[in-house]
Design an enzyme around this catalytic site. Structure first.
Site, PDB file in Angstrom:
ATOM      1  N   SER A 215      99.328  42.830 -36.508  1.00 46.53           N
ATOM      2  CA  SER A 215      98.109  43.605 -36.270  1.00 46.53           C
ATOM      3  C   SER A 215      97.459  43.236 -34.945  1.00 46.53           C
ATOM      4  O   SER A 215      97.634  42.133 -34.433  1.00 46.53           O
ATOM      5  CB  SER A 215      97.101  43.372 -37.393  1.00 46.53           C
ATOM      6  OG  SER A 215      97.696  43.600 -38.642  1.00 46.53           O
TER       7      SER A 215
HETATM    8  N1  SAH Z   1      99.977  40.131 -41.650  1.00 43.29           N
HETATM    9  C1  SAH Z   1     101.089  40.436 -40.790  1.00 43.29           C
HETATM   10  C2  SAH Z   1     101.137  41.921 -40.453  1.00 43.29           C
HETATM   11  C3  SAH Z   1     102.201  42.495 -41.201  1.00 43.29           C
HETATM   12  S1  SAH Z   1     102.407  44.259 -41.189  1.00 43.29           S
HETATM   13  C4  SAH Z   1     101.088  39.609 -39.535  1.00 43.29           C
HETATM   14  O1  SAH Z   1     100.120  38.865 -39.298  1.00 43.29           O
HETATM   15  O2  SAH Z   1     102.055  39.678 -38.789  1.00 43.29           O
HETATM   16  C5  SAH Z   1     102.428  44.515 -42.931  1.00 43.29           C
HETATM   17  C6  SAH Z   1     103.474  43.753 -43.705  1.00 43.29           C
HETATM   18  O3  SAH Z   1     103.311  44.094 -45.070  1.00 43.29           O
HETATM   19  C7  SAH Z   1     104.900  44.101 -43.330  1.00 43.29           C
HETATM   20  O4  SAH Z   1     105.597  42.941 -43.014  1.00 43.29           O
HETATM   21  C8  SAH Z   1     105.440  44.753 -44.608  1.00 43.29           C
HETATM   22  O5  SAH Z   1     106.805  44.511 -44.829  1.00 43.29           O
HETATM   23  C9  SAH Z   1     104.576  44.094 -45.661  1.00 43.29           C
HETATM   24  N2  SAH Z   1     104.506  44.814 -46.947  1.00 43.29           N
HETATM   25  C10 SAH Z   1     104.476  46.150 -47.161  1.00 43.29           C
HETATM   26  N3  SAH Z   1     104.395  46.410 -48.476  1.00 43.29           N
HETATM   27  C11 SAH Z   1     104.354  45.205 -49.107  1.00 43.29           C
HETATM   28  C12 SAH Z   1     104.277  44.801 -50.482  1.00 43.29           C
HETATM   29  N4  SAH Z   1     104.246  45.674 -51.494  1.00 43.29           N
HETATM   30  N5  SAH Z   1     104.258  43.477 -50.760  1.00 43.29           N
HETATM   31  C13 SAH Z   1     104.318  42.541 -49.766  1.00 43.29           C
HETATM   32  N6  SAH Z   1     104.412  42.875 -48.463  1.00 43.29           N
HETATM   33  C14 SAH Z   1     104.425  44.179 -48.134  1.00 43.29           C
END
Ligand code: SAH
Length: 236
Positions: A86
């Protein structure tokens, strides 16, 4: 060759080897300072522990190597598998909303790169994070260990269900957009706890919500239009 000249040559060689690495770290450090000043403080985030955490966590070590030069820019950065780390402002905004303090236990859904978890881990000891894509769970965990946040607990699984065995949590942050607030996450939130979650349909603008549990009541506040990758449900 006299020993003086030999020492001089070694000194020059060592300098040229160490030079670029040091210069690079220095460059990232000043980029990070600038990021906090212009993208976060300038937009009125004042929570001191959050600002300090953003100043300390080396964000460039949480993006793929060929994207490092973009790490401190005012935007999300792709991390592979169609996912992004993000935008720094949003990480700061969401972190500050949780009001993190030492002693709290926090759950993140969507580990991705591990950056958001690292920011929380700068402030508190008990950080749990769940990631649905196996490769990202591994990579995020490796990033966290390498940079010194080995105390963050990472699980590969569907975060819709939270992480029951470590509940209740004082705060929960969801970093992917859901079309509704997952009931298991509400159940795992402590009384008086705070949850920050983008809610809305995937691939459109969603609303960042702050949800607090107050007795039997759940209070929801809409805060900001945002765009997050979707919270997926099935293991790919
Ligand atoms: N917090 C992260 C941003 C990740 S983007 C950072 O600091 O880099 C969102 C993430 O959520 C992705 O990696 C995606 O694979 C994950 N995601 C999506 N659906 C999910 C679910 N049901 N359970 C766990 N993770 C999930």
């Amino acid at each position: 060759m006299t020993s003086v000249i030999r020492i001089l040559i070694w000194g020059l060689l060592a300098g040229s080897l160490a030079g670029p690495a040091l210069a690079q770290d220095g460059r990232f450090e000043s980029e990070r300072e600038r990021m906090v000043a212009t993208q976060v403080e300038a937009r009125d985030i004042r929570h001191p522990a959050t600002l300090e955490a953003l100043r300390r966590v080396p964000r460039h070590l949480f993006v793929p190597e060929d994207r490092r030069r973009h790490a401190y820019q005012d935007r999300p950065v792709p991390i592979g598998y169609g996912q992004t780390i993000s935008q720094p402002f949003l990480v700061a905004y969401m972190t500050a909303l949780l009001k993190p303090q030492p002693g709290m236990r926090v759950l993140e859904i969507g580990t991705g790169s591990g950056y958001q978890a690292a920011v929380l881990a700068e402030i508190l000891d008990e950080v749990f994070t769940v990631e649905i894509i196996g490769e990202l769970a591994q990579w995020g965990e490796a990033n966290l260990r390498r940079v010194g946040y080995g105390h963050v607990r990472v699980k590969h699984g569907d975060g819709y269900h939270g992480w029951d065995e470590h509940a209740p949590f004082d705060a929960i942050v969801v970093t992917a957009a859901a079309d509704h607030v997952p009931p298991p996450l509400l159940d795992q939130l402590r009384q008086g706890g705070r949850m920050v979650i983008p809610v809305g349909s995937p691939f459109r603008t969603q609303t960042l919500m702050l949800i607090t549990r107050d007795g039997d009541r759940t209070v929801s506040e809409s805060l900001l239009p945002v765009r997050f990758v979707p919270l997926t449900r099935r293991q790919p």
